[in-house]
Design an enzyme around this catalytic site. Structure first.
Site, PDB file in Angstrom:
ATOM      1  N   ASN A   9      -8.128  29.403  52.470  1.00 57.75           N
ATOM      2  CA  ASN A   9      -7.292  28.260  52.062  1.00 57.75           C
ATOM      3  C   ASN A   9      -7.551  27.152  53.077  1.00 57.75           C
ATOM      4  O   ASN A   9      -7.058  27.207  54.195  1.00 57.75           O
ATOM      5  CB  ASN A   9      -5.815  28.683  52.065  1.00 57.75           C
ATOM      6  CG  ASN A   9      -4.880  27.510  51.818  1.00 57.75           C
ATOM      7  OD1 ASN A   9      -5.318  26.419  51.462  1.00 57.75           O
ATOM      8  ND2 ASN A   9      -3.590  27.737  52.006  1.00 57.75           N
ATOM      9  N   TRP A  10      -8.343  26.184  52.653  1.00 57.26           N
ATOM     10  CA  TRP A  10      -8.748  25.125  53.593  1.00 57.26           C
ATOM     11  C   TRP A  10      -7.586  24.192  53.939  1.00 57.26           C
ATOM     12  O   TRP A  10      -7.680  23.421  54.878  1.00 57.26           O
ATOM     13  CB  TRP A  10      -9.882  24.301  52.992  1.00 57.26           C
ATOM     14  CG  TRP A  10     -11.215  24.984  52.944  1.00 57.26           C
ATOM     15  CD1 TRP A  10     -11.495  26.291  53.249  1.00 57.26           C
ATOM     16  CD2 TRP A  10     -12.458  24.377  52.571  1.00 57.26           C
ATOM     17  NE1 TRP A  10     -12.842  26.534  53.078  1.00 57.26           N
ATOM     18  CE2 TRP A  10     -13.448  25.380  52.658  1.00 57.26           C
ATOM     19  CE3 TRP A  10     -12.826  23.106  52.149  1.00 57.26           C
ATOM     20  CZ2 TRP A  10     -14.793  25.121  52.355  1.00 57.26           C
ATOM     21  CZ3 TRP A  10     -14.155  22.851  51.845  1.00 57.26           C
ATOM     22  CH2 TRP A  10     -15.133  23.860  51.950  1.00 57.26           C
ATOM     23  N   LYS A  11      -6.526  24.224  53.134  1.00 54.68           N
ATOM     24  CA  LYS A  11      -5.414  23.273  53.304  1.00 54.68           C
ATOM     25  C   LYS A  11      -5.976  21.841  53.269  1.00 54.68           C
ATOM     26  O   LYS A  11      -7.002  21.609  52.627  1.00 54.68           O
ATOM     27  CB  LYS A  11      -4.624  23.598  54.572  1.00 54.68           C
ATOM     28  CG  LYS A  11      -4.198  25.080  54.598  1.00 54.68           C
ATOM     29  CD  LYS A  11      -3.193  25.426  55.639  1.00 54.68           C
ATOM     30  CE  LYS A  11      -2.875  26.926  55.536  1.00 54.68           C
ATOM     31  NZ  LYS A  11      -1.857  27.352  56.475  1.00 54.68           N
ATOM     32  N   HIS A  95       2.675  28.436  47.898  1.00 55.44           N
ATOM     33  CA  HIS A  95       2.422  28.528  49.344  1.00 55.44           C
ATOM     34  C   HIS A  95       3.655  28.006  50.089  1.00 55.44           C
ATOM     35  O   HIS A  95       4.304  27.054  49.647  1.00 55.44           O
ATOM     36  CB  HIS A  95       1.177  27.707  49.714  1.00 55.44           C
ATOM     37  CG  HIS A  95       0.723  27.990  51.108  1.00 55.44           C
ATOM     38  ND1 HIS A  95       1.340  27.455  52.215  1.00 55.44           N
ATOM     39  CD2 HIS A  95      -0.264  28.802  51.577  1.00 55.44           C
ATOM     40  CE1 HIS A  95       0.736  27.907  53.306  1.00 55.44           C
ATOM     41  NE2 HIS A  95      -0.237  28.733  52.952  1.00 55.44           N
ATOM     42  N   GLU A  97       3.965  26.204  52.561  1.00 58.41           N
ATOM     43  CA  GLU A  97       3.923  24.775  52.914  1.00 58.41           C
ATOM     44  C   GLU A  97       4.336  23.917  51.715  1.00 58.41           C
ATOM     45  O   GLU A  97       4.996  22.889  51.884  1.00 58.41           O
ATOM     46  CB  GLU A  97       2.511  24.410  53.423  1.00 58.41           C
ATOM     47  CG  GLU A  97       2.294  24.960  54.826  1.00 58.41           C
ATOM     48  CD  GLU A  97       0.858  25.313  55.186  1.00 58.41           C
ATOM     49  OE1 GLU A  97      -0.076  24.870  54.480  1.00 58.41           O
ATOM     50  OE2 GLU A  97       0.677  26.050  56.171  1.00 58.41           O
ATOM     51  N   GLU A 167       2.719  36.112  52.843  1.00 62.32           N
ATOM     52  CA  GLU A 167       2.468  35.256  54.000  1.00 62.32           C
ATOM     53  C   GLU A 167       3.788  35.012  54.728  1.00 62.32           C
ATOM     54  O   GLU A 167       4.547  34.103  54.354  1.00 62.32           O
ATOM     55  CB  GLU A 167       1.879  33.916  53.549  1.00 62.32           C
ATOM     56  CG  GLU A 167       0.521  34.039  52.896  1.00 62.32           C
ATOM     57  CD  GLU A 167      -0.312  32.773  53.066  1.00 62.32           C
ATOM     58  OE1 GLU A 167      -1.483  32.905  53.434  1.00 62.32           O
ATOM     59  OE2 GLU A 167       0.197  31.665  52.859  1.00 62.32           O
ATOM     60  N   GLY A 173      -0.386  29.872  60.905  1.00 63.73           N
ATOM     61  CA  GLY A 173      -0.847  28.847  61.837  1.00 63.73           C
ATOM     62  C   GLY A 173      -0.231  28.966  63.225  1.00 63.73           C
ATOM     63  O   GLY A 173      -0.312  28.030  64.025  1.00 63.73           O
ATOM     64  N   SER A 212      -2.411  33.935  60.268  1.00 61.25           N
ATOM     65  CA  SER A 212      -3.175  34.128  61.504  1.00 61.25           C
ATOM     66  C   SER A 212      -4.137  35.317  61.444  1.00 61.25           C
ATOM     67  O   SER A 212      -4.307  36.035  62.428  1.00 61.25           O
ATOM     68  CB  SER A 212      -2.231  34.251  62.705  1.00 61.25           C
ATOM     69  OG  SER A 212      -1.468  33.056  62.858  1.00 61.25           O
ATOM     70  N   GLY A 233      -6.261  30.868  56.551  1.00 62.51           N
ATOM     71  CA  GLY A 233      -6.148  29.431  56.781  1.00 62.51           C
ATOM     72  C   GLY A 233      -7.168  28.956  57.808  1.00 62.51           C
ATOM     73  O   GLY A 233      -8.357  28.797  57.508  1.00 62.51           O
ATOM     74  N   GLY A 234      -6.713  28.749  59.028  1.00 64.13           N
ATOM     75  CA  GLY A 234      -7.561  28.164  60.067  1.00 64.13           C
ATOM     76  C   GLY A 234      -8.925  28.824  60.212  1.00 64.13           C
ATOM     77  O   GLY A 234      -9.946  28.135  60.351  1.00 64.13           O
TER      78      GLY A 234
HETATM   79  P1  13P Z   1      -3.466  30.643  59.046  1.00 66.70           P
HETATM   80  O1  13P Z   1      -4.532  31.667  58.771  1.00 66.70           O
HETATM   81  O2  13P Z   1      -4.014  29.381  59.631  1.00 66.70           O
HETATM   82  O3  13P Z   1      -2.327  31.221  59.806  1.00 66.70           O
HETATM   83  O4  13P Z   1      -2.869  30.203  57.622  1.00 66.70           O
HETATM   84  C1  13P Z   1      -2.515  31.181  56.704  1.00 66.70           C
HETATM   85  C2  13P Z   1      -2.250  30.539  55.408  1.00 66.70           C
HETATM   86  O5  13P Z   1      -1.296  29.788  55.257  1.00 66.70           O
HETATM   87  C3  13P Z   1      -3.177  30.810  54.310  1.00 66.70           C
HETATM   88  O6  13P Z   1      -2.682  30.344  53.102  1.00 66.70           O
END
Ligand code: 13P
Length: 249
Positions: A9-11, A95, A97, A167, A173, A212, A233-234
């Site tokens: 998930n590149w966000k 998600h 967010e 999640e 993050g 993470s 994510g990251g």
């Molecule tokens: P991180 O891997 O950066 O913690 O993010 C997880 C995430 O929100 C994937 O959708």
């Protein structure tokens, strides 16, 4: 036997130049990953670029959200049908967010999930609790409520054809990962809740863990009985790191 799936998930990250580098680096790195499916969910404007680079390369792609409506006067909205036009396989819905920052309620998430299914795509339904909810002992109620809204609208039978992601909000993050045992306990709870309504759907449901995940902790998480891969994510923004996570699956 459920196969493993790893989704990046590149966000809201990337640009034409950096995406090109990342996607082109991923293709050879992921060529040897035959036992797990891999995908990236990119920002809308880069779906065309992603399709152009990844088509035929064995890596799927998708969007990070959609509008719950099909078409019409919804300025700024992007429908599931529109992202389907760009070869998407997956769409992330719910998600944390989106829930926390953009006001997506359980009811809206349920409508988005249904819209994605109607467009013939696979929703990745995210659920998870905040730290306060975990510490106050309502974690299972929160996750059940998030799931039940979707089940009420779309039924349980189809859930086995889709994907869920657990999640924990406190792990996103933050560098703080749920331990394999903590994650497994919630994954088992999610599967059981579906299986109570439909055994086959429960057995078949892929449940990804997100929060993470890194190359260094992926293998222990993915070894758990009810963890069927990851939503990353990251670490999905670094080709070697993402590829190492896919290999761990
Ligand atoms: P991180 O891997 O950066 O913690 O993010 C997880 C995430 O929100 C994937 O959708």
């Amino acid at each position: 036997m459920r196969s493993k799936l790893v989704v990046g998930n590149w966000k809201m990250n990337g640009n034409l130049a950096s995406n090109q580098t990342l996607l082109k680096s991923l293709i050879p790195l992921l060529a040897s990953v035959t036992h797990a499916r891999c995908a990236v969910c990119v920002p809308y404007p880069y779906l065309a670029q992603t399709e152009q680079i990844l088509r035929g390369q064995g890596v799927s792609w998708g969007a990070q959200d959609v509008c719950e409506y099909e078409h019409g006067a919804f300025t700024g909205g992007v429908s599931a049908g529109m992202v389907a036009d760009f070869g998407c396989r997956f769409v992330i819905v719910g998600h944390s967010e989106r829930r926390a920052l953009f006001g997506d309620t359980d009811a809206v998430v349920a409508k988005k999930f249904a819209a994605v299914l109607k467009a013939g795509l696979t929703p990745i339904l995210c659920v998870g609790e905040t730290l306060a909810e975990r510490e106050s002992g309502v974690m299972e109620q929160v996750i059940a409520r998030q799931m039940d809204a979707v089940i009420a609208l779309s039924g349980v039978a189809g859930l086995g054809q889709t994907v869920m992601a657990y999640e924990p909000v406190w792990a996103i993050g933050t560098g703080k990962t749920a331990t394999p045992d903590e994650a497994q306990a919630v994954h088992a709870f999610i599967r059981e809740r579906v299986a109570e309504l439909d055994v086959r759907a429960g057995d078949g449901l892929p449940i990804l863990y997100g929060g993470s995940v890194k190359a260094s902790n992926a293998a222990q998480l993915f070894a758990m009985a009810d963890i069927d891969g990851g939503l990353i994510g990251g670490a999905a923004l670094v080709a070697e790191e993402f590829a190492a996570i896919c290999k761990a699956a």
